[in-house]
Scaffold this motif. Structure first.
Motif, PDB file in Angstrom:
ATOM      1  N   PHE A 291       0.833  -1.203   0.000  1.00 54.97           N
ATOM      2  CA  PHE A 291       0.000   0.000   0.000  1.00 54.97           C
ATOM      3  C   PHE A 291       0.868   1.254   0.000  1.00 54.97           C
ATOM      4  O   PHE A 291       0.617   2.191  -0.765  1.00 54.97           O
ATOM      5  CB  PHE A 291      -0.936   0.015   1.211  1.00 54.97           C
ATOM      6  CG  PHE A 291      -1.677   1.310   1.359  1.00 54.97           C
ATOM      7  CD1 PHE A 291      -2.784   1.579   0.566  1.00 54.97           C
ATOM      8  CD2 PHE A 291      -1.265   2.266   2.266  1.00 54.97           C
ATOM      9  CE1 PHE A 291      -3.467   2.788   0.676  1.00 54.97           C
ATOM     10  CE2 PHE A 291      -1.936   3.469   2.392  1.00 54.97           C
ATOM     11  CZ  PHE A 291      -3.036   3.729   1.590  1.00 54.97           C
ATOM     12  N   ALA A 292       1.889   1.272   0.839  1.00 53.96           N
ATOM     13  CA  ALA A 292       2.752   2.452   0.928  1.00 53.96           C
ATOM     14  C   ALA A 292       3.459   2.717  -0.402  1.00 53.96           C
ATOM     15  O   ALA A 292       3.556   3.873  -0.841  1.00 53.96           O
ATOM     16  CB  ALA A 292       3.774   2.264   2.046  1.00 53.96           C
ATOM     17  N   LEU A 293       3.927   1.661  -1.046  1.00 60.59           N
ATOM     18  CA  LEU A 293       4.588   1.830  -2.344  1.00 60.59           C
ATOM     19  C   LEU A 293       3.623   2.370  -3.394  1.00 60.59           C
ATOM     20  O   LEU A 293       3.976   3.245  -4.189  1.00 60.59           O
ATOM     21  CB  LEU A 293       5.179   0.504  -2.817  1.00 60.59           C
ATOM     22  CG  LEU A 293       6.413   0.023  -2.073  1.00 60.59           C
ATOM     23  CD1 LEU A 293       6.787  -1.386  -2.530  1.00 60.59           C
ATOM     24  CD2 LEU A 293       7.578   0.971  -2.283  1.00 60.59           C
ATOM     25  N   LYS A 294       2.409   1.853  -3.408  1.00 61.20           N
ATOM     26  CA  LYS A 294       1.414   2.284  -4.389  1.00 61.20           C
ATOM     27  C   LYS A 294       0.896   3.686  -4.086  1.00 61.20           C
ATOM     28  O   LYS A 294       0.816   4.534  -4.973  1.00 61.20           O
ATOM     29  CB  LYS A 294       0.215   1.337  -4.380  1.00 61.20           C
ATOM     30  CG  LYS A 294       0.310   0.139  -5.258  1.00 61.20           C
ATOM     31  CD  LYS A 294       0.517   0.490  -6.684  1.00 61.20           C
ATOM     32  CE  LYS A 294      -0.463  -0.201  -7.574  1.00 61.20           C
ATOM     33  NZ  LYS A 294      -0.100  -0.079  -8.972  1.00 61.20           N
ATOM     34  N   ALA A 295       0.517   3.927  -2.843  1.00 59.76           N
ATOM     35  CA  ALA A 295      -0.215   5.140  -2.484  1.00 59.76           C
ATOM     36  C   ALA A 295       0.646   6.395  -2.480  1.00 59.76           C
ATOM     37  O   ALA A 295       0.141   7.480  -2.745  1.00 59.76           O
ATOM     38  CB  ALA A 295      -0.876   4.960  -1.124  1.00 59.76           C
TER      39      ALA A 295
ATOM     40  N   LYS B 227      -3.924  -4.164  -1.179  1.00 61.36           N
ATOM     41  CA  LYS B 227      -3.636  -4.534   0.213  1.00 61.36           C
ATOM     42  C   LYS B 227      -4.665  -5.535   0.724  1.00 61.36           C
ATOM     43  O   LYS B 227      -4.305  -6.544   1.355  1.00 61.36           O
ATOM     44  CB  LYS B 227      -3.632  -3.267   1.071  1.00 61.36           C
ATOM     45  CG  LYS B 227      -3.441  -3.501   2.545  1.00 61.36           C
ATOM     46  CD  LYS B 227      -3.485  -2.163   3.271  1.00 61.36           C
ATOM     47  CE  LYS B 227      -3.777  -2.352   4.735  1.00 61.36           C
ATOM     48  NZ  LYS B 227      -3.825  -1.096   5.467  1.00 61.36           N
ATOM     49  N   LEU B 228      -5.930  -5.284   0.476  1.00 63.41           N
ATOM     50  CA  LEU B 228      -6.983  -6.201   0.936  1.00 63.41           C
ATOM     51  C   LEU B 228      -6.880  -7.558   0.256  1.00 63.41           C
ATOM     52  O   LEU B 228      -7.031  -8.601   0.909  1.00 63.41           O
ATOM     53  CB  LEU B 228      -8.359  -5.584   0.701  1.00 63.41           C
ATOM     54  CG  LEU B 228      -8.685  -4.350   1.541  1.00 63.41           C
ATOM     55  CD1 LEU B 228     -10.003  -3.731   1.101  1.00 63.41           C
ATOM     56  CD2 LEU B 228      -8.711  -4.681   3.014  1.00 63.41           C
ATOM     57  N   ILE B 229      -6.593  -7.552  -1.035  1.00 64.67           N
ATOM     58  CA  ILE B 229      -6.457  -8.815  -1.771  1.00 64.67           C
ATOM     59  C   ILE B 229      -5.250  -9.595  -1.263  1.00 64.67           C
ATOM     60  O   ILE B 229      -5.338 -10.811  -1.022  1.00 64.67           O
ATOM     61  CB  ILE B 229      -6.371  -8.549  -3.287  1.00 64.67           C
ATOM     62  CG1 ILE B 229      -7.725  -8.041  -3.802  1.00 64.67           C
ATOM     63  CG2 ILE B 229      -5.928  -9.803  -4.040  1.00 64.67           C
ATOM     64  CD1 ILE B 229      -7.683  -7.464  -5.200  1.00 64.67           C
ATOM     65  N   ILE B 230      -4.122  -8.927  -1.106  1.00 67.45           N
ATOM     66  CA  ILE B 230      -2.915  -9.602  -0.613  1.00 67.45           C
ATOM     67  C   ILE B 230      -3.153 -10.183   0.775  1.00 67.45           C
ATOM     68  O   ILE B 230      -2.748 -11.315   1.065  1.00 67.45           O
ATOM     69  CB  ILE B 230      -1.712  -8.635  -0.617  1.00 67.45           C
ATOM     70  CG1 ILE B 230      -1.328  -8.281  -2.048  1.00 67.45           C
ATOM     71  CG2 ILE B 230      -0.523  -9.235   0.125  1.00 67.45           C
ATOM     72  CD1 ILE B 230      -0.354  -7.127  -2.157  1.00 67.45           C
ATOM     73  N   THR B 231      -3.826  -9.419   1.649  1.00 62.54           N
ATOM     74  CA  THR B 231      -4.122  -9.901   2.997  1.00 62.54           C
ATOM     75  C   THR B 231      -4.975 -11.163   2.948  1.00 62.54           C
ATOM     76  O   THR B 231      -4.671 -12.160   3.619  1.00 62.54           O
ATOM     77  CB  THR B 231      -4.836  -8.811   3.826  1.00 62.54           C
ATOM     78  OG1 THR B 231      -3.999  -7.644   3.879  1.00 62.54           O
ATOM     79  CG2 THR B 231      -5.141  -9.282   5.229  1.00 62.54           C
ATOM     80  N   ALA B 232      -6.027 -11.143   2.148  1.00 60.69           N
ATOM     81  CA  ALA B 232      -6.918 -12.309   2.043  1.00 60.69           C
ATOM     82  C   ALA B 232      -6.178 -13.519   1.488  1.00 60.69           C
ATOM     83  O   ALA B 232      -6.325 -14.644   2.008  1.00 60.69           O
ATOM     84  CB  ALA B 232      -8.125 -11.968   1.169  1.00 60.69           C
TER      85      ALA B 232
END
Length: 136
Positions: free
Chosen positions: A63-67, A90-95
């Motif tokens: 997320f930090a790299l993208k955002a 981030k949500l997809i990676i977490t899941a």
């Protein structure tokens, strides 16, 4: 004109937020938690806590790299798009990480995975809030 009367510049160089410090803090807390659990319990609980911590840390790094790729008012549309892409990713990676861990790793202490995730999640929240309060 004296120094007091000089106009302030209209454009200021914006620095990227030091979000990497929050990510590093999460990683360090994950390591400390895993080593502590290893000393107090066993290896399965320790790597379970480590995996749970990484489920929080790695997606946050993505997320930090993208955002935070873009800065400045002229990049506003790209900033908004990159925040949405970062959060979605981030949500997809977490899941996916949770699914892979729970389905593919045996033996596993599921409670330790969740506890590691929660500890690291709160560490990230606190670190980010602390970074936001500091004026640099």
């Amino acid at each position: 004109m004296s120094n007091a009367e000089e106009p302030t510049p209209a454009v200021v160089n914006l620095k990227a937020p030091p979000i990497y410090k929050a990510i590093v803090t999460q990683f360090i807390v994950t390591i400390i938690a895993a080593v502590s659990v290893f000393a107090l319990m066993d290896g399965v609980a320790a790597y379970s806590v480590f995996l749970g911590g990484m489920v929080s840390t790695l997606p946050n790094a993505y997320f930090a790299l993208k955002a935070f790729r873009y800065r400045g008012a002229r990049q506003m549309l790209l900033i908004v798009k990159s925040f949405y892409a970062g959060e979605s990713g981030k949500l997809i990676i977490t899941a996916v990480m949770f699914a892979l861990i729970f389905a593919g790793i045996r033996p596993l202490n599921e409670l330790a995975v969740i506890i590691g995730f929660i500890i690291t999640l709160f560490t990230g929240l606190i670190a980010t809030a602390t970074l936001g309060l500091k004026s640099t």
